[in-house]
Design a protein around this motif. Sequence first.
Motif, PDB file in Angstrom:
ATOM      1  N   UNK A 100       0.713  -1.228  -0.036  1.00 57.02           N
ATOM      2  CA  UNK A 100       0.026   0.018   0.041  1.00 57.02           C
ATOM      3  C   UNK A 100       0.836   1.346  -0.394  1.00 57.02           C
ATOM      4  N   UNK A 101       2.173   1.052  -0.150  1.00 61.97           N
ATOM      5  CA  UNK A 101       3.063   2.626  -0.076  1.00 61.97           C
ATOM      6  C   UNK A 101       2.344   3.345  -1.340  1.00 61.97           C
ATOM      7  N   UNK A 102       1.994   3.036  -2.291  1.00 54.66           N
ATOM      8  CA  UNK A 102       1.767   3.594  -3.394  1.00 54.66           C
ATOM      9  C   UNK A 102       0.831   4.996  -2.979  1.00 54.66           C
ATOM     10  N   UNK A 103      -0.190   4.729  -2.348  1.00 58.94           N
ATOM     11  CA  UNK A 103      -1.111   5.720  -1.849  1.00 58.94           C
ATOM     12  C   UNK A 103      -0.471   6.675  -1.030  1.00 58.94           C
ATOM     13  N   UNK A 104       0.313   6.358  -0.128  1.00 58.50           N
ATOM     14  CA  UNK A 104       1.082   7.115   0.778  1.00 58.50           C
ATOM     15  C   UNK A 104       2.001   8.104  -0.125  1.00 58.50           C
ATOM     16  N   UNK A 105       2.818   7.434  -0.989  1.00 60.35           N
ATOM     17  CA  UNK A 105       3.820   8.213  -1.828  1.00 60.35           C
ATOM     18  C   UNK A 105       3.003   9.107  -2.736  1.00 60.35           C
ATOM     19  N   UNK A 106       1.776   9.059  -3.066  1.00 56.60           N
ATOM     20  CA  UNK A 106       1.214  10.052  -4.060  1.00 56.60           C
ATOM     21  C   UNK A 106       0.759  10.907  -3.013  1.00 56.60           C
ATOM     22  N   UNK A 107       0.481  10.850  -1.782  1.00 58.20           N
ATOM     23  CA  UNK A 107      -0.087  11.703  -0.760  1.00 58.20           C
ATOM     24  C   UNK A 107       1.309  12.679  -0.555  1.00 58.20           C
ATOM     25  N   UNK A 108       2.169  12.137  -0.457  1.00 64.03           N
ATOM     26  CA  UNK A 108       3.528  12.600   0.110  1.00 64.03           C
ATOM     27  C   UNK A 108       4.151  13.461  -0.968  1.00 64.03           C
ATOM     28  N   UNK A 109       3.962  13.084  -2.410  1.00 63.64           N
ATOM     29  CA  UNK A 109       4.646  13.823  -3.176  1.00 63.64           C
ATOM     30  C   UNK A 109       3.771  14.962  -3.885  1.00 63.64           C
ATOM     31  N   UNK A 110       2.448  14.864  -3.392  1.00 60.10           N
ATOM     32  CA  UNK A 110       1.495  16.121  -3.813  1.00 60.10           C
ATOM     33  C   UNK A 110       1.720  17.263  -2.938  1.00 60.10           C
ATOM     34  N   UNK A 111       2.460  17.247  -1.884  1.00 57.72           N
ATOM     35  CA  UNK A 111       2.831  18.428  -1.135  1.00 57.72           C
ATOM     36  C   UNK A 111       4.166  19.186  -1.538  1.00 57.72           C
ATOM     37  N   UNK A 112       4.793  18.459  -2.174  1.00 60.66           N
ATOM     38  CA  UNK A 112       6.128  19.002  -2.568  1.00 60.66           C
ATOM     39  C   UNK A 112       6.156  19.879  -4.207  1.00 60.66           C
ATOM     40  N   UNK A 113       7.144  20.865  -4.122  1.00 61.79           N
ATOM     41  CA  UNK A 113       7.135  21.460  -5.459  1.00 61.79           C
ATOM     42  C   UNK A 113       7.852  20.944  -6.428  1.00 61.79           C
ATOM     43  N   UNK A 114       8.081  21.455  -7.516  1.00 56.91           N
ATOM     44  CA  UNK A 114       8.597  20.534  -8.879  1.00 56.91           C
ATOM     45  C   UNK A 114      10.215  20.446  -8.585  1.00 56.91           C
ATOM     46  N   UNK A 115      10.855  21.644  -7.748  1.00 57.86           N
ATOM     47  CA  UNK A 115      12.272  21.559  -7.626  1.00 57.86           C
ATOM     48  C   UNK A 115      12.663  20.443  -6.638  1.00 57.86           C
ATOM     49  N   UNK A 116      11.932  20.406  -5.656  1.00 61.64           N
ATOM     50  CA  UNK A 116      12.377  19.159  -4.433  1.00 61.64           C
ATOM     51  C   UNK A 116      11.525  18.132  -4.615  1.00 61.64           C
ATOM     52  N   UNK A 117      10.738  18.098  -5.610  1.00 65.83           N
ATOM     53  CA  UNK A 117       9.837  16.735  -5.676  1.00 65.83           C
ATOM     54  C   UNK A 117      10.818  15.457  -5.811  1.00 65.83           C
ATOM     55  N   UNK A 119      13.752  15.043  -4.948  1.00 68.19           N
ATOM     56  CA  UNK A 119      14.605  14.525  -3.759  1.00 68.19           C
ATOM     57  C   UNK A 119      13.443  14.240  -2.576  1.00 68.19           C
ATOM     58  N   UNK A 120      12.604  14.968  -2.279  1.00 67.48           N
ATOM     59  CA  UNK A 120      11.694  14.531  -1.242  1.00 67.48           C
ATOM     60  C   UNK A 120      11.021  13.543  -1.598  1.00 67.48           C
ATOM     61  N   UNK A 121      10.698  13.217  -2.787  1.00 59.38           N
ATOM     62  CA  UNK A 121       9.904  11.886  -3.184  1.00 59.38           C
ATOM     63  C   UNK A 121      10.504  10.705  -2.771  1.00 59.38           C
ATOM     64  N   UNK A 122      12.046  10.796  -3.108  1.00 63.56           N
ATOM     65  CA  UNK A 122      12.881   9.602  -2.750  1.00 63.56           C
ATOM     66  C   UNK A 122      12.792   9.640  -1.324  1.00 63.56           C
ATOM     67  N   UNK A 123      13.086  10.581  -0.629  1.00 59.77           N
ATOM     68  CA  UNK A 123      13.109  10.357   0.922  1.00 59.77           C
ATOM     69  C   UNK A 123      11.817   9.965   1.445  1.00 59.77           C
ATOM     70  N   UNK A 124      10.920  10.637   1.088  1.00 64.32           N
ATOM     71  CA  UNK A 124       9.329  10.247   1.630  1.00 64.32           C
ATOM     72  C   UNK A 124       9.050   8.811   1.195  1.00 64.32           C
ATOM     73  N   UNK A 125       9.327   8.487  -0.036  1.00 67.09           N
ATOM     74  CA  UNK A 125       9.132   6.933  -0.366  1.00 67.09           C
ATOM     75  C   UNK A 125       9.833   6.048   0.322  1.00 67.09           C
TER      76      UNK A 125
END
Lengths: 186, 299
Positions: A100-117, A119-125
């Motif tokens: 189920x991590x997909x949903x959490x990852x989508x939720x997390x990435x939704x809050x980041x802007x394009x520049x940091x998405x 890096x943040x996406x990787x960390x949050x994932x």
Amino acid sequence: MREDDTPDSPLLLARLRAGEALAFEELVRAYQHRVFGVALRMLGNGAEAEEVAQEVFLRIHRAIAGFRGDAKLSTWLYRITSRLCLNRLASGERRMTRRGEETLMRLANGHADAATRLEQGELEAALHRAIAELPDERRIVVVLRDLEGLSYEEIALVLELEPGTVRSRLHRARMDLKDKLERFLP
Amino acid sequence: MCHDARESFSALVDVSGTAEERARCLAHVAGCADCARELERFRATVALLRAVEPVRAPAAFVDRVLEAASPGGRRPRVLERVFFPLQWKLPIEAAALVIVGVLVGYLVRQSPEPEQAPRHDAARPAVSDVAPPVAPAPALVPKTEERRAVSQDARKAAAAPPKSLDAAGPVESASPPAGKEEFRGRESAPALERQLEKEVAGARATADVRAKLASPDADVRGILAVKDREAARRQLDELVGKLGGHLERPDPGAAVIQILLPRAAYPELAQGLVRIGSWTIQHESAELPDPVRVNVTVN
């Protein structure tokens, strides 16, 4: 919500016990994100989380007249949420949809802007994956403590555990996470 | 020693456990580079966890919960509340519409709209066949031959007790029948006024005839229109007594009262009658005798 109707106020509880529909609506509005959040962190799937969250509130609605008020209303809400999640996770059918991590990852990435998405996406994932991979009984403690901000004592009441057990499980969970997130840490 | 210190990392981060435990841990970390680095990583991990964005419930989650919690399983929408179930509410609503329509139609027919007044006036003759709205006087005033006969009878009656007049019916007998009241309810205001004037005129004519019939020899004859006949009669009684006269027909049921009083007191009587009610003189002899006979028809 009325000024003196904090989610755990005796007034709100009295109104709920009296069967006031508006009081129930206020309760749902006040706790919807927290209940859904715990369910999502535990189950990792939005649809399942909503299903469980809805069931939590329906159980409250059905049983509020018999609620003695020994514990806080919020404690009761978290207890039902935790139990439903842990029961569902323990069930055989649940294991088929465990990824189920997909949903959490989508939720997390939704809050980041394009520049940091990226890096943040990787960390949050990595973070959400690490949380999701924790044993259920440890994950619930981390979620309640570090994501929901409950105290050790409250977690002990919610999970009906000794405070020492809570502390121990929490520490183990944090240590696991530290090891799994090693490449993102200083 | 490092193991024990690392077990206390959560106590340090959460400021939980005992102060002694935290102090021991800090003392060890201060002298152990590995544990210090591990504590730093531990703190960073917890910070990452606490920095996770809170999750929000899906839109309309509250509505879905409330619908599921409502007695019927879900909360009906406004239109559903109004129209469903169709087999129950549609016939009821149709019947309500018909009833309201009938009521509105009835009220419109009953309301005295100005443009409807001429129509009612035109329709009056047809209605008057059932209940004549005016001219009660002609009905009471005898025809020429009859009048003569009645006049003779009246002269006889002038000397007789007045009950014969009362038996003929009081002035109220000129009031319209019930059917006419119903008709009048549909009249416009001007039509009502005209009708009322005619009725008053008719009543006056009736009273006039009665006065003539009752006392053709009175020196002064008139009609006293009052609101309360009994009160007027009492006031008249007092007035006449004060002026030194007397009532010749003081019985309570009499419509016509004959007053006999000194001629000198007549002006004061006339003033008193005006105070009691609307006093209309129908006949006054050019030369008043002493005593003066005054016939008052209380109307």
